[in-house]
Scaffold this motif. Sequence first.
Motif, PDB file in Angstrom:
ATOM      1  N   PHE A 115      53.026 -25.918  47.196  1.00  0.00           N
ATOM      2  CA  PHE A 115      53.063 -27.059  47.787  1.00  0.00           C
ATOM      3  C   PHE A 115      51.847 -28.094  47.086  1.00  0.00           C
ATOM      4  N   ILE A 116      50.628 -27.378  46.865  1.00  0.00           N
ATOM      5  CA  ILE A 116      49.441 -28.036  46.264  1.00  0.00           C
ATOM      6  C   ILE A 116      49.699 -28.358  44.805  1.00  0.00           C
ATOM      7  N   LEU A 117      50.464 -27.715  44.117  1.00  0.00           N
ATOM      8  CA  LEU A 117      50.864 -28.164  42.817  1.00  0.00           C
ATOM      9  C   LEU A 117      51.409 -29.428  42.872  1.00  0.00           C
ATOM     10  N   PHE A 118      52.524 -29.741  43.645  1.00  0.00           N
ATOM     11  CA  PHE A 118      53.035 -31.042  43.813  1.00  0.00           C
ATOM     12  C   PHE A 118      51.922 -32.000  44.175  1.00  0.00           C
ATOM     13  N   VAL A 119      50.936 -31.808  45.136  1.00  0.00           N
ATOM     14  CA  VAL A 119      49.956 -32.937  45.415  1.00  0.00           C
ATOM     15  C   VAL A 119      49.254 -33.052  44.131  1.00  0.00           C
TER      16      VAL A 119
END
Length: 284
Positions: A187-191
Motif C-alpha cells: 500500500f505504501i508504494l502506491f502512496v
Amino acid sequence: MFVPFLIMLREGLEAALIVSLIASYLKRTQRTQWFGAMWAGVFIAAGLCLALGIFINQTTGEFPQKQQELFEGIVAVIAVLILTYMVFWMRKVARNVKAELEDAVDQALQKGANSGWPLVLMVFLAVAREGLESVFFLLAAFTQDVGYAPPIGAMLGLATAVVLGALLYVGGVRLNLAKFFKWTSLFILFVAAGLAAGAIRAFHEAGLWNSFQAVAFDLSNVLSTQTVFGTLLEGILGYQEAPTVSEVAVYLIYLIPALLLFLMPARPAASATKDAREASSARR
C-alpha cells in the motif's frame, strides 16, 4: 486521515517492536538494570524528532508562495525516498531483525562496561530512524491535506502502535507481522507514487518544471474529486481527476519498477547476518 494513521501505525509498530525485542532480551538475560538506559534512548529520540518536526513546520509557514511550493516538492521527494527505503529495508531484514538487535545490545553493553551510554546511543539511533521517517512523511502529508484530520489520524496510529507494542511485550497479543508489513508495504508504494506525482506538480507551481503540462486525461465526469470516493482517493493515493502528462509519467516511472522489485522473491539472508544470529544464540 487514513494514510497518516496507517503510516504512523506502521512506523510506530516498527519502533515498538524494536523496543519490545530489546526489553525482552534484557529481561531474558537478567539485565533489567539497563531498562533505564533503553528508555532514555527512546525518549531522547522521540523528543528530538518531535522538536525537528515542529521547527520545520513553524519556520516554513512564512515562505512566499513559490518558495512554499518548492519546499513542499522537496519534502515530497524526501518522503518518497524514505518510504521506499523503509519498505525495502523491512523486506530485507524482517527475518533477522531479532538476532541483529540482540547482537547490537550485547556489543553496546560490552563497550559500555558499567556505563549505559552505548546502549542509550544504540536505542536512540534505532528509534530515531523510525521517527525521522515519520517526520518527513507527515510534513508531506500535512502540506497536501490541511485541517485536523491528518494530525488526529497520526496520533491515533501512534497510540495504536504503542498499545500493540505493549501487548506484544507482555504476550497478550499475537500478530502475523510478516503479513502486516507485506501488505502495508504494498500500500505504501502506491502512496509514495502519489507523493512523487504531487512533487512534480509542486515543482511546476514553483516554476521549476514546465514540460509535459498537457492534461493526460480528464475523469471529472466519471470520478470527480468533489465526490466522497474521489476525495478519499485524493487523500489516500494522491488521485487527480485531470493530471498532467508529467504527473502520470512520474507516477508510473516510480510505481512500476518499485512493484516489480517488491514482488520479486527475496534474496537469501546474508551469511554475516546468519553468523550474527548463531553467535547470539550461542551466548544464550
